[in-house]
Design a protein around this motif. Structure first.
Motif, PDB file in Angstrom:
ATOM      1  N   ASP A  21      36.232  68.158  65.071  1.00  0.00           N
ATOM      2  CA  ASP A  21      37.570  68.945  64.764  1.00  0.00           C
ATOM      3  C   ASP A  21      37.807  68.923  63.417  1.00  0.00           C
ATOM      4  O   ASP A  21      38.213  67.885  62.743  1.00  0.00           O
ATOM      5  CB  ASP A  21      38.753  68.838  65.611  1.00  0.00           C
ATOM      6  CG  ASP A  21      38.384  69.094  67.165  1.00  0.00           C
ATOM      7  OD1 ASP A  21      37.451  69.984  67.603  1.00  0.00           O
ATOM      8  OD2 ASP A  21      39.216  68.672  68.123  1.00  0.00           O
ATOM      9  N   GLY A  22      37.739  70.194  62.694  1.00  0.00           N
ATOM     10  CA  GLY A  22      38.257  70.024  61.299  1.00  0.00           C
ATOM     11  C   GLY A  22      37.113  69.816  60.264  1.00  0.00           C
ATOM     12  O   GLY A  22      37.105  70.068  58.937  1.00  0.00           O
ATOM     13  N   MET A  23      35.908  69.588  61.041  1.00  0.00           N
ATOM     14  CA  MET A  23      34.644  69.351  60.252  1.00  0.00           C
ATOM     15  C   MET A  23      34.125  70.729  59.751  1.00  0.00           C
ATOM     16  O   MET A  23      33.984  71.649  60.618  1.00  0.00           O
ATOM     17  CB  MET A  23      33.605  68.364  60.794  1.00  0.00           C
ATOM     18  CG  MET A  23      34.075  67.172  60.829  1.00  0.00           C
ATOM     19  SD  MET A  23      32.802  66.115  62.038  1.00  0.00           S
ATOM     20  CE  MET A  23      31.481  66.163  61.124  1.00  0.00           C
ATOM     21  N   LYS A  24      33.463  71.045  58.646  1.00  0.00           N
ATOM     22  CA  LYS A  24      32.951  72.563  58.364  1.00  0.00           C
ATOM     23  C   LYS A  24      31.524  72.531  59.019  1.00  0.00           C
ATOM     24  O   LYS A  24      31.405  73.518  59.800  1.00  0.00           O
ATOM     25  CB  LYS A  24      32.694  72.380  56.856  1.00  0.00           C
ATOM     26  CG  LYS A  24      34.129  72.537  55.866  1.00  0.00           C
ATOM     27  CD  LYS A  24      33.635  72.815  54.596  1.00  0.00           C
ATOM     28  CE  LYS A  24      34.858  73.016  53.637  1.00  0.00           C
ATOM     29  NZ  LYS A  24      34.722  73.175  52.368  1.00  0.00           N
ATOM     30  N   LEU A  25      30.876  71.339  59.250  1.00  0.00           N
ATOM     31  CA  LEU A  25      29.732  71.411  60.078  1.00  0.00           C
ATOM     32  C   LEU A  25      29.858  70.254  60.960  1.00  0.00           C
ATOM     33  O   LEU A  25      30.412  69.038  60.548  1.00  0.00           O
ATOM     34  CB  LEU A  25      28.261  71.023  59.203  1.00  0.00           C
ATOM     35  CG  LEU A  25      28.018  72.087  58.117  1.00  0.00           C
ATOM     36  CD1 LEU A  25      26.691  71.589  57.409  1.00  0.00           C
ATOM     37  CD2 LEU A  25      27.885  73.435  58.800  1.00  0.00           C
ATOM     38  N   ASN A  26      29.597  70.410  62.469  1.00  0.00           N
ATOM     39  CA  ASN A  26      29.810  69.446  63.284  1.00  0.00           C
ATOM     40  C   ASN A  26      28.526  68.649  63.160  1.00  0.00           C
ATOM     41  O   ASN A  26      27.403  68.578  62.448  1.00  0.00           O
ATOM     42  CB  ASN A  26      29.917  70.089  64.642  1.00  0.00           C
ATOM     43  CG  ASN A  26      28.779  70.783  65.142  1.00  0.00           C
ATOM     44  OD1 ASN A  26      27.462  70.479  64.939  1.00  0.00           O
ATOM     45  ND2 ASN A  26      28.993  71.809  66.095  1.00  0.00           N
ATOM     46  N   MET A  27      28.591  67.343  63.950  1.00  0.00           N
ATOM     47  CA  MET A  27      27.688  66.343  64.034  1.00  0.00           C
ATOM     48  C   MET A  27      26.080  67.231  64.433  1.00  0.00           C
ATOM     49  O   MET A  27      24.948  66.504  63.693  1.00  0.00           O
ATOM     50  CB  MET A  27      27.651  65.289  65.249  1.00  0.00           C
ATOM     51  CG  MET A  27      26.785  64.138  65.027  1.00  0.00           C
ATOM     52  SD  MET A  27      26.734  63.335  63.618  1.00  0.00           S
ATOM     53  CE  MET A  27      28.118  62.408  63.477  1.00  0.00           C
ATOM     54  N   GLY A  28      26.164  67.692  65.237  1.00  0.00           N
ATOM     55  CA  GLY A  28      25.038  68.615  65.581  1.00  0.00           C
ATOM     56  C   GLY A  28      24.079  69.183  64.388  1.00  0.00           C
ATOM     57  O   GLY A  28      23.075  69.218  64.194  1.00  0.00           O
ATOM     58  N   GLN A  29      24.973  69.999  63.680  1.00  0.00           N
ATOM     59  CA  GLN A  29      24.490  70.566  62.478  1.00  0.00           C
ATOM     60  C   GLN A  29      24.051  69.618  61.484  1.00  0.00           C
ATOM     61  O   GLN A  29      23.005  69.945  61.004  1.00  0.00           O
ATOM     62  CB  GLN A  29      25.555  71.568  62.169  1.00  0.00           C
ATOM     63  CG  GLN A  29      25.727  72.723  63.027  1.00  0.00           C
ATOM     64  CD  GLN A  29      27.069  73.738  62.871  1.00  0.00           C
ATOM     65  OE1 GLN A  29      28.134  73.051  62.204  1.00  0.00           O
ATOM     66  NE2 GLN A  29      26.910  74.823  62.768  1.00  0.00           N
ATOM     67  N   ILE A  30      24.905  68.673  61.126  1.00  0.00           N
ATOM     68  CA  ILE A  30      24.591  67.660  60.007  1.00  0.00           C
ATOM     69  C   ILE A  30      23.214  66.958  60.332  1.00  0.00           C
ATOM     70  O   ILE A  30      22.396  66.779  59.529  1.00  0.00           O
ATOM     71  CB  ILE A  30      25.699  66.572  60.017  1.00  0.00           C
ATOM     72  CG1 ILE A  30      27.002  67.415  59.617  1.00  0.00           C
ATOM     73  CG2 ILE A  30      25.404  65.532  59.082  1.00  0.00           C
ATOM     74  CD1 ILE A  30      28.223  66.512  59.443  1.00  0.00           C
ATOM     75  N   LEU A  31      23.150  66.565  61.723  1.00  0.00           N
ATOM     76  CA  LEU A  31      21.971  65.940  62.201  1.00  0.00           C
ATOM     77  C   LEU A  31      20.724  66.838  61.910  1.00  0.00           C
ATOM     78  O   LEU A  31      19.632  66.292  62.106  1.00  0.00           O
ATOM     79  CB  LEU A  31      22.039  65.357  63.505  1.00  0.00           C
ATOM     80  CG  LEU A  31      22.766  64.038  63.454  1.00  0.00           C
ATOM     81  CD1 LEU A  31      23.154  63.661  65.042  1.00  0.00           C
ATOM     82  CD2 LEU A  31      22.357  63.138  62.503  1.00  0.00           C
ATOM     83  N   SER A  32      20.961  67.944  62.163  1.00  0.00           N
ATOM     84  CA  SER A  32      19.883  68.851  62.061  1.00  0.00           C
ATOM     85  C   SER A  32      18.963  69.178  60.626  1.00  0.00           C
ATOM     86  O   SER A  32      17.987  69.532  60.589  1.00  0.00           O
ATOM     87  CB  SER A  32      20.293  70.479  62.684  1.00  0.00           C
ATOM     88  OG  SER A  32      20.573  70.209  64.097  1.00  0.00           O
TER      89      SER A  32
END
Length: 275
Positions: A243-254
């Motif tokens: 919550d509050g992240m511009k990109l979530n973990m799934g997006q960052i890891l992609s």
């Protein structure tokens, strides 16, 4: 616009036998894996690879995917909990506050971890059966999107990885979660991955297209994880820290997977132009 909201209220369990549940997730995961292996059997025959190599691939594949997916979830999505409950990383159980043990199945698997686990296991496999590493990555890349399709359908049956609220007429109301119409994000991904499978498979079958080793692998992971990033924008976050992240973990890891995929595609295209 007429609302055609779909009331989704499936029980994740198909049947429970003496406390051991058979769930849609496990069934669809197994069906997807078996279908991929069936298609790969024809591909191995076309590539003049041994039947014994195809049979062994099942073990390498399932171990790599499962171990990687499990560790990926525990490390990237819920490290705080699993760092204090290490046994639950490896066993399908949960221990409550009074010490009671309950069989739960493996309730957390991450696709990024599964991908890494598969890539590592295929390296070991390529050494054992003396198949070029990039070649086996290409062959697996043909069916990997199909396997991902079944996994997302399994998520749909579990009413997990749900989408954000929407007024679109095809919204799903996941009754086991709440009464809010939401994007069927699992279905978006399943359809996307099925289309990617068809694209990669047709490119492989087109004999007049000359591609070097690694191109299909690069194409598949680039398309899969690009769609993952895009569809995440219509999903709710899986864990609170996102919550509050511009990109979530799934997006960052992609992002690293897309970078690697584009590298292999670019490398092949440059090589073809120079020939």
């Amino acid at each position: 616009m007429i609302a055609l909201y779909i009331n989704w209220n499936f029980d994740s369990e198909i049947i429970n036998i003496f406390g051991f549940p058979l769930k849609y997730y496990g069934l669809l995961f197994a069906c997807g894996l078996l279908l991929c292996m069936y298609i790969l059997k024809g591909i191995f025959k076309r590539e003049n690879l041994k039947d014994s190599a195809h049979e062994a691939l099942f073990i390498y594949g399932i171990v790599g995917i499962f171990v990687g997916a499990r560790l990926g979830h525990c490390l990237f999505y819920d490290f705080e909990y699993y760092s204090k409950n290490i046994l639950e990383i490896f066993l399908p159980i949960k221990v409550n506050q009074i010490g009671e043990i309950k069989f739960t199945g493996y309730t957390g698997l991450a696709s990024h971890g599964g991908t890494v686990g598969l890539i590592i296991s295929l390296y070991l496999y390529s050494k054992k059966y003396e198949i070029k590493y990039l070649k086996i990555l290409d062959l697996i890349a043909i069916v990997a999107p199909l396997g991902a399709t079944f996994i997302r359908l399994a998520n749909l049956m579990n009413s997990e990885m749900i989408g954000s609220p929407t007024t679109m007429p095809w919204a799903f109301i996941f009754r086991r979660i709440d009464n809010i119409p939401r994007h069927p994000a699992q279905l978006y991904e399943a359809i996307s991955y099925l289309i990617i499978f068809i694209i990669v498979f047709l490119i492989y079958k087109t004999k007049n297209i000359k591609l070097g080793n690694g191109f299909l692998f690069g194409l598949a992971i680039t398309l899969i994880f690009t769609m993952r990033i895009l569809i995440e924008f219509v999903k709710i976050n899986q864990v609170e820290f996102e919550d509050g992240m511009k990109l979530n973990m799934g997006q960052i890891l992609s992002i690293p997977f897309i970078t690697i995929g584009m590298y292999f595609m670019g490398k092949n295209l440059i090589k073809n132009e120079s020939n």
